[in-house]
Design a protein around this motif. Structure first.
Motif, PDB file in Angstrom:
ATOM      1  N   ASP A  52      43.884   0.509  24.242  1.00  0.00           N
ATOM      2  CA  ASP A  52      44.120  -0.325  25.433  1.00  0.00           C
ATOM      3  C   ASP A  52      45.396  -1.129  25.168  1.00  0.00           C
ATOM      4  O   ASP A  52      45.348  -2.154  24.477  1.00  0.00           O
ATOM      5  CB  ASP A  52      42.906  -1.236  25.652  1.00  0.00           C
ATOM      6  CG  ASP A  52      43.048  -2.113  26.885  1.00  0.00           C
ATOM      7  OD1 ASP A  52      43.977  -1.895  27.684  1.00  0.00           O
ATOM      8  OD2 ASP A  52      42.213  -3.032  27.045  1.00  0.00           O
TER       9      ASP A  52
ATOM     10  N   HIS B  58      39.282  -8.690  24.429  1.00  0.00           N
ATOM     11  CA  HIS B  58      37.903  -8.182  24.448  1.00  0.00           C
ATOM     12  C   HIS B  58      37.736  -7.212  23.296  1.00  0.00           C
ATOM     13  O   HIS B  58      38.712  -6.631  22.807  1.00  0.00           O
ATOM     14  CB  HIS B  58      37.615  -7.483  25.786  1.00  0.00           C
ATOM     15  CG  HIS B  58      38.686  -6.507  26.193  1.00  0.00           C
ATOM     16  ND1 HIS B  58      38.729  -5.225  25.709  1.00  0.00           N
ATOM     17  CD2 HIS B  58      39.774  -6.640  26.993  1.00  0.00           C
ATOM     18  CE1 HIS B  58      39.789  -4.601  26.217  1.00  0.00           C
ATOM     19  NE2 HIS B  58      40.450  -5.440  26.997  1.00  0.00           N
TER      20      HIS B  58
ATOM     21  N   THR C   3      41.392  -6.453  21.611  1.00  0.00           N
ATOM     22  CA  THR C   3      42.739  -6.602  22.166  1.00  0.00           C
ATOM     23  C   THR C   3      43.104  -8.086  22.190  1.00  0.00           C
ATOM     24  O   THR C   3      42.241  -8.958  22.264  1.00  0.00           O
ATOM     25  CB  THR C   3      42.810  -6.093  23.612  1.00  0.00           C
ATOM     26  OG1 THR C   3      42.065  -6.978  24.455  1.00  0.00           O
ATOM     27  CG2 THR C   3      42.282  -4.678  23.748  1.00  0.00           C
TER      28      THR C   3
ATOM     29  N   GLU D 119      45.838 -10.020  24.800  1.00  0.00           N
ATOM     30  CA  GLU D 119      46.613  -9.597  25.956  1.00  0.00           C
ATOM     31  C   GLU D 119      46.964 -10.739  26.913  1.00  0.00           C
ATOM     32  O   GLU D 119      46.495 -10.785  28.042  1.00  0.00           O
ATOM     33  CB  GLU D 119      45.857  -8.506  26.723  1.00  0.00           C
ATOM     34  CG  GLU D 119      44.396  -8.822  27.028  1.00  0.00           C
ATOM     35  CD  GLU D 119      43.725  -7.686  27.794  1.00  0.00           C
ATOM     36  OE1 GLU D 119      44.255  -7.280  28.836  1.00  0.00           O
ATOM     37  OE2 GLU D 119      42.678  -7.192  27.328  1.00  0.00           O
TER      38      GLU D 119
ATOM     39  N   GLU E 219      49.917  -6.357  25.543  1.00  0.00           N
ATOM     40  CA  GLU E 219      48.567  -6.181  24.972  1.00  0.00           C
ATOM     41  C   GLU E 219      48.626  -5.299  23.739  1.00  0.00           C
ATOM     42  O   GLU E 219      49.138  -4.181  23.791  1.00  0.00           O
ATOM     43  CB  GLU E 219      47.661  -5.527  26.030  1.00  0.00           C
ATOM     44  CG  GLU E 219      46.270  -5.209  25.538  1.00  0.00           C
ATOM     45  CD  GLU E 219      45.356  -4.696  26.659  1.00  0.00           C
ATOM     46  OE1 GLU E 219      45.853  -4.071  27.615  1.00  0.00           O
ATOM     47  OE2 GLU E 219      44.137  -4.927  26.571  1.00  0.00           O
TER      48      GLU E 219
HETATM   49 MN    MN Z   1      42.439  -5.012  27.611  1.00  0.00          MN
END
Ligand code: MN
Ligand code: GLY
Ligand code: MN
Length: 434
Positions: free
Chosen positions: A265, A348, A377, A379, A403
């Motif tokens: 991510d 998260h 992450t 971000e 991120e």
């Molecule tokens: Mn994310």
């Protein structure tokens, strides 16, 4: 030889009360339209404990004996010619290590015998496939329990209470898969950054990302790509990806590949034409400073919320310096006026789910502290909509998020996604050379 799924089942059962039964319900295929189905993806709790990737399956685990029962689709030559091979009941045992296996139609009958003397039922059924049957099962147990045996009324608990905390701490095998997802995604982001220029469009770049992560072995993307030019980046989960990219605007791309059920991510934001103007550079560097300050705090023992608080303070200081916030910094931190521009939380857990499962608080309700093996992450972002008329025009229509994917190690951290260019100089160098 015990495999990783067997080990996980054992670790799970060791945490359940005596004589419990755990039911883990797999996903069914979802319809796209009429008789066309979406590509099947297994429920993560189910896959984590079984590695079994066929639709409709159900696993039942007995705490007392450790026995693993698997209910699955039976062999069906005609269906298999049309839609692919099935393990069947025999393969569920010989290939997938079930102790006992049954065709799906036997599920409820067998389950009722398994829970006949079970005081605690743990269930993972994310989509509520059996929610209406659950009460019938427990009621049935009450009715069939004979009057002179100790009464045993099953209480029902979410398996997530025990299973999701396990999933927060990644095993070495999981970290290796996350690395593969992240490395593929690094290549995807570099490809997009190298090919971004005025008059390309969001969809072309989204497809380039998909193509590149597939070349690196990803099965899919972990969530719909967010490829947002200019003011589209104000929408945090913009997924239309249908607009042309214009000279002078920024592009925000939030995209991550999925590798054998594990997600990356990553977000980068950069000018469509490859050269930051003054205002873009100013806001970008505030967000990057926030990200770097938070990453620097990552080590075992740091409370989770310190990362958010660090990001917010650095961004508030930057926005104050630029004149987009009024007052003094302590007042601003108190009244949270920065939230107008910073909008969302800053991270998260990351794993099988892109927003991976598991608690952010300990049992006393305090923020959890970081531990080796956690992956998440960070971000931060600053968003200034095109219609923010009280903000100088040159700053408007800009959404900047950066991120990265961070692993907590024994003595600090590793930024798994650091190889995607992230400083102004790195980005401009790559974009001008391509
Ligand atoms: Mn994310
Ligand atoms: N890509 C979704 C998120 O960053 O949380
Ligand atoms: Mn993201």
């Amino acid at each position: 030889m015990t495999n990783i799924y067997q080990q996980r089942r054992k670790t799970l059962l060791a945490q359940l009360p005596k004589d419990s039964i755990a039911i883990i319900v797999g996903y069914q295929q979802k319809v796209r339209s009429k008789n066309i189905k979406y590509h099947f993806r297994q429920d993560n709790d189910f896959y984590y404990l079984t590695g079994f990737n066929e639709p409709e399956a159900i696993a039942v685990l007995e705490q007392s004996s450790g026995r693993y029962h698997l209910f699955c689709r039976p062999k069906d030559p005609a269906q298999e010619v049309s839609f692919g091979a099935r393990a069947g009941v025999e393969g569920a045992i010989s290939i997938h290590g079930a102790d006992k296996a049954y065709p799906l139609v036997e599920f409820e009958e067998v389950l009722l015998t398994l829970i006949a003397n079970c005081p605690n039922l743990y269930i993972s059924d994310e989509l509520g496939r059996f929610s209406s049957q659950l009460l019938c099962w427990t009621n049935q147990q009450r009715l069939t329990c004979s009057f002179d045996t100790p009464k045993c009324f099953t209480s029902v608990h979410p398996l997530a209470e025990i299973l999701h905390p396990m999933r927060v701490i990644k095993q070495d095998e999981e970290i290796a898969l996350i690395r593969s997802a992240v490395n593929a995604s690094i290549a995807g982001h570099v490809a997009v950054m190298s090919n971004c220029q005025p008059n390309t469009n969001e969809r072309q770049l989204a497809s380039l990302f998909n193509y590149t992560v597939a070349q690196y072995g990803c099965d899919d993307v972990a969530y719909p790509n967010i490829v947002a030019g200019g003011n589209n980046a104000i929408c945090l989960h913009y997924e239309e990806n249908c607009c042309d990219l214009n000279d002078g605007e920024m592009l925000l791309i939030d995209a991550g590949g999925e590798y054998q059920h594990y997600a990356a991510d990553i977000t980068r934001t950069y000018p469509v034409n490859g050269q930051f103007n003054q205002q873009q550079k100013t806001i970008y560097n505030i967000v990057l400073a926030a990200l770097d300050a938070a990453i620097a705090k990552v080590k075992p023992g740091t409370p989770w919320n310190h990362l958010y608080e660090t990001c917010m303070r650095v961004m508030a200081e930057g926005l104050l310096e630029v004149g987009l916030l009024d007052g003094n910094i302590e007042e601003i931190m108190q009244n949270e006026s920065y939230k107008r521009f910073t909008v969302h939380k800053t991270g998260h857990w990351l794993g099988m789910d892109v927003h991976d499962v598991g608690p952010y608080h300990d049992v006393q309700g305090k923020w959890r502290t970081l531990e080796p093996g956690m992956v998440f992450t960070i971000e931060p972002g600053i968003y200034i909509p095109a219609d923010a008329e009280d903000v100088p025009k040159a700053f408007r229509g800009m959404g900047i998020r950066i991120e990265d994917d961070i692993l907590v190690t024994d003595d600090g951290h590793e930024n798994l996604s650091a190889q995607v260019p992230r400083t102004v100089n790195e980005i401009e160098a790559l974009m001008s050379s391509s």
